[in-house]
Design a protein around this motif. Sequence first.
Motif, PDB file in Angstrom:
ATOM      1  N   VAL A 104       0.963  -1.254  -0.092  1.00 60.50           N
ATOM      2  CA  VAL A 104      -0.097  -0.051   0.057  1.00 60.50           C
ATOM      3  C   VAL A 104       0.982   1.382  -0.113  1.00 60.50           C
ATOM      4  N   SER A 105       2.078   1.234   0.552  1.00 63.53           N
ATOM      5  CA  SER A 105       2.823   2.445   0.781  1.00 63.53           C
ATOM      6  C   SER A 105       3.379   2.732  -0.413  1.00 63.53           C
ATOM      7  N   ARG A 106       3.858   1.394  -1.159  1.00 67.20           N
ATOM      8  CA  ARG A 106       4.296   1.849  -2.615  1.00 67.20           C
ATOM      9  C   ARG A 106       3.328   2.499  -3.330  1.00 67.20           C
ATOM     10  N   ALA A 107       2.219   1.975  -3.571  1.00 66.80           N
ATOM     11  CA  ALA A 107       1.408   2.435  -4.141  1.00 66.80           C
ATOM     12  C   ALA A 107       1.032   3.798  -3.965  1.00 66.80           C
ATOM     13  N   PHE A 108       0.860   4.334  -2.713  1.00 68.10           N
ATOM     14  CA  PHE A 108       0.544   5.621  -2.308  1.00 68.10           C
ATOM     15  C   PHE A 108       1.764   6.425  -2.703  1.00 68.10           C
ATOM     16  N   ASP A 109       2.932   6.081  -2.348  1.00 71.86           N
ATOM     17  CA  ASP A 109       4.226   6.700  -2.913  1.00 71.86           C
ATOM     18  C   ASP A 109       4.229   7.045  -4.470  1.00 71.86           C
ATOM     19  N   GLU A 110       3.847   6.112  -5.309  1.00 70.90           N
ATOM     20  CA  GLU A 110       3.555   6.162  -6.609  1.00 70.90           C
ATOM     21  C   GLU A 110       2.554   7.400  -6.947  1.00 70.90           C
ATOM     22  N   ALA A 111       1.284   7.279  -6.225  1.00 71.15           N
ATOM     23  CA  ALA A 111       0.196   8.360  -6.458  1.00 71.15           C
ATOM     24  C   ALA A 111       0.719   9.664  -5.931  1.00 71.15           C
ATOM     25  N   LEU A 112       1.415   9.798  -4.901  1.00 70.69           N
ATOM     26  CA  LEU A 112       1.942  11.138  -4.638  1.00 70.69           C
ATOM     27  C   LEU A 112       3.131  11.687  -5.564  1.00 70.69           C
ATOM     28  N   GLY A 113       3.956  10.828  -6.023  1.00 72.59           N
ATOM     29  CA  GLY A 113       4.875  11.055  -7.120  1.00 72.59           C
ATOM     30  C   GLY A 113       4.461  11.517  -8.129  1.00 72.59           C
ATOM     31  N   ALA A 114       3.462  10.739  -8.585  1.00 73.00           N
ATOM     32  CA  ALA A 114       2.640  11.266  -9.906  1.00 73.00           C
ATOM     33  C   ALA A 114       2.174  12.949  -9.574  1.00 73.00           C
ATOM     34  N   ALA A 115       1.677  13.014  -8.502  1.00 75.75           N
ATOM     35  CA  ALA A 115       1.292  14.392  -8.324  1.00 75.75           C
ATOM     36  C   ALA A 115       2.266  15.528  -7.723  1.00 75.75           C
ATOM     37  N   GLY A 116       3.655  14.942  -8.005  1.00 78.45           N
ATOM     38  CA  GLY A 116       4.818  15.859  -7.717  1.00 78.45           C
ATOM     39  C   GLY A 116       5.103  15.990  -6.386  1.00 78.45           C
ATOM     40  N   GLY A 117       4.821  14.762  -5.349  1.00 81.40           N
ATOM     41  CA  GLY A 117       5.215  14.862  -4.075  1.00 81.40           C
ATOM     42  C   GLY A 117       6.001  13.593  -3.713  1.00 81.40           C
ATOM     43  N   SER A 118       6.011  13.181  -2.286  1.00 81.60           N
ATOM     44  CA  SER A 118       6.437  12.059  -1.702  1.00 81.60           C
ATOM     45  C   SER A 118       5.585  11.963  -0.606  1.00 81.60           C
ATOM     46  N   LEU A 119       6.049  10.842   0.252  1.00 76.68           N
ATOM     47  CA  LEU A 119       5.164  10.669   1.588  1.00 76.68           C
ATOM     48  C   LEU A 119       5.869  11.577   2.729  1.00 76.68           C
ATOM     49  N   PRO A 120       7.083  11.688   2.930  1.00 83.60           N
ATOM     50  CA  PRO A 120       7.718  12.771   3.764  1.00 83.60           C
ATOM     51  C   PRO A 120       7.146  14.132   3.569  1.00 83.60           C
ATOM     52  N   VAL A 121       7.100  14.548   2.231  1.00 81.60           N
ATOM     53  CA  VAL A 121       6.699  16.081   1.951  1.00 81.60           C
ATOM     54  C   VAL A 121       5.092  16.115   2.335  1.00 81.60           C
ATOM     55  N   TRP A 122       4.438  15.126   1.997  1.00 79.01           N
ATOM     56  CA  TRP A 122       2.949  15.288   2.129  1.00 79.01           C
ATOM     57  C   TRP A 122       2.787  15.165   3.853  1.00 79.01           C
ATOM     58  N   LEU A 123       3.323  14.509   4.437  1.00 76.30           N
ATOM     59  CA  LEU A 123       3.094  14.524   5.998  1.00 76.30           C
ATOM     60  C   LEU A 123       3.617  15.844   6.513  1.00 76.30           C
ATOM     61  N   ILE A 124       4.711  16.369   5.897  1.00 76.22           N
ATOM     62  CA  ILE A 124       5.128  17.759   6.424  1.00 76.22           C
ATOM     63  C   ILE A 124       4.103  18.775   6.060  1.00 76.22           C
ATOM     64  N   LEU A 125       3.836  18.721   4.783  1.00 76.07           N
ATOM     65  CA  LEU A 125       2.590  19.909   4.002  1.00 76.07           C
ATOM     66  C   LEU A 125       1.414  19.702   5.056  1.00 76.07           C
ATOM     67  N   LEU A 126       0.979  18.277   5.474  1.00 75.51           N
ATOM     68  CA  LEU A 126      -0.239  18.222   6.071  1.00 75.51           C
ATOM     69  C   LEU A 126      -0.008  18.778   7.298  1.00 75.51           C
ATOM     70  N   SER A 127       0.792  18.390   7.956  1.00 72.94           N
ATOM     71  CA  SER A 127       1.174  18.626   9.492  1.00 72.94           C
ATOM     72  C   SER A 127       1.119  20.290   9.510  1.00 72.94           C
ATOM     73  N   LEU A 128       1.756  21.054   8.459  1.00 74.93           N
ATOM     74  CA  LEU A 128       1.940  22.502   8.664  1.00 74.93           C
ATOM     75  C   LEU A 128       0.489  23.058   8.483  1.00 74.93           C
ATOM     76  N   GLN A 129      -0.486  22.352   7.711  1.00 78.07           N
ATOM     77  CA  GLN A 129      -1.543  22.963   7.334  1.00 78.07           C
ATOM     78  C   GLN A 129      -2.520  22.698   8.384  1.00 78.07           C
ATOM     79  N   THR A 130      -2.807  21.323   9.054  1.00 80.71           N
ATOM     80  CA  THR A 130      -3.709  20.838   9.977  1.00 80.71           C
ATOM     81  C   THR A 130      -3.537  21.245  11.400  1.00 80.71           C
TER      82      THR A 130
END
Lengths: 143, 143
Positions: A20-46
């Motif tokens: 699941v993580s690999r698939a999620f990484d792929e989805a985030l990668g296709a959207a221009g991100g990565s898992l840690p970047v997403w978690l950081i952005l999410l924490s900053l916003q929420t």
Amino acid sequence: MPPPARTPIGLVLARTARTVSRAFDEALGAAGGSLPVWLILLSLQTRQPGNQRELAHAVGIRGATLTHHLNAMEAGGLVTRRRDPANRRVHHVQLTPAGEALFGQLAGAAMTFDQRLRAGLDDGDIDILERLLDRLHANVTDE
Amino acid sequence: MPPPARTPIGLVLARTARTVSRAFDEALGAAGGSLPVWLILLSLQTRQPGNQRELAHAVGIRGATLTHHLNAMEAGGLVTRRRDPANRRVHHVQLTPAGEALFGQLAGAAMTFDQRLRAGLDDGDIDILERLLDRLHANVTDE
DNA sequence: TATTGTTATACTCTATAACTATA
DNA sequence: TATAGTTATAGAGTATAACAATA
């Protein structure tokens, strides 16, 4: 007589999580991100982390590891860091417009991914799954 | 009206998996191993992979990555590789006595860890959890 | 040509230790 | 001295591409 010898639940969890993580990484990668970047952005916003220590803790990484990611994100124009005038040791991390745009894109990718992940499961199933996962988490965290 | 905005199940899974994986890694490390080494030993003992390609697939890594691990394991005296006389391209990987000993130790650590992980969950809970995780796996793998 | 596996190289994420700057 | 964060360095795990050996 030996015990029934079923597959250890930790192994099932590990396999599922990896796939699941690999698939999620792929989805985030296709959207221009990565898992840690997403978690950081999410924490900053929420949450509104007052400093980087809190932010690192929310993401689940060490301060130096966070610095590593923030350096890349700042170089990429996603965030800015400015010192707190009241306590100049503290750096406030802020999203730039580009950072907010990426957040939006990754949020979209995450939601799409989540719908795919939920296929065939109703809200009750998800509740149960969440409860069981929380229990595993607690079993490993506590003590 | 926006949707209920519950935490994406993928995020819950990712967090749980990270925490549990770290704890499992620690347990395996204390027993002298690591997750990939454990998965490789386990695949060697439970399946009978005819070649390294099959073994890599069972573990969920690429051939070159497997070679990387096998090199370290061979250097550590855990496995030997010998060519198949019938098809000299194929290398058969075999556990040495030291490899079998480590397998036993890691199996013990894995069982102990699994008991800790199951605390407060009965067999029915585990069945449900396994079914739900399988569903997530399928949702991401298929299509 | 196709298949099996290795080597060379590099990337990502993570960590610890030593350091700077503030307080 | 204590705290916030950075820099330097390293290690684990993974991957791709080019290669060698064999069929």
